[in-house]
Motif scaffolding. Structure first.
Motif: not given
Length: 76
Positions: A41-70
């Motif tokens: 699920e994280a991989i399938d929806c990562c494009a949608e979430h990667l377009a939104i800037p990270a903040d400390d409320k709704n995302s883990n920076i490392r996870l976002r980075h891994l999803l982008k690499q994937h």
């Protein structure tokens, strides 16, 4: 194991830790299936979430980075 598979495994390991598990190795079948589902699920929806800037409320920076690499590896 391909680079894409290795990146997916890294994402799954991070998700497992975030859900309170120690690691994937000693995990039961049901728990591992749940982690795999969350990973998919994280991989399938990562494009949608990667377009939104990270903040400390709704995302883990490392996870976002891994999803982008994937995503990059998937497109290769």
């Amino acid at each position: 194991m391909t680079r894409l598979d290795a990146k997916r495994l890294e994402i799954a390991e991070l998700i497992a830790v975030e859900l309170g598990f120690d690691d994937l190795e000693g995990m039961g079948v049901v728990d591992r299936a749940m982690i795999d589902q969350h990973t998919d699920e994280a991989i399938d929806c990562c494009a949608e979430h990667l377009a939104i800037p990270a903040d400390d409320k709704n995302s883990n920076i490392r996870l976002r980075h891994l999803l982008k690499q994937h995503t990059i590896l998937y497109k290769l």
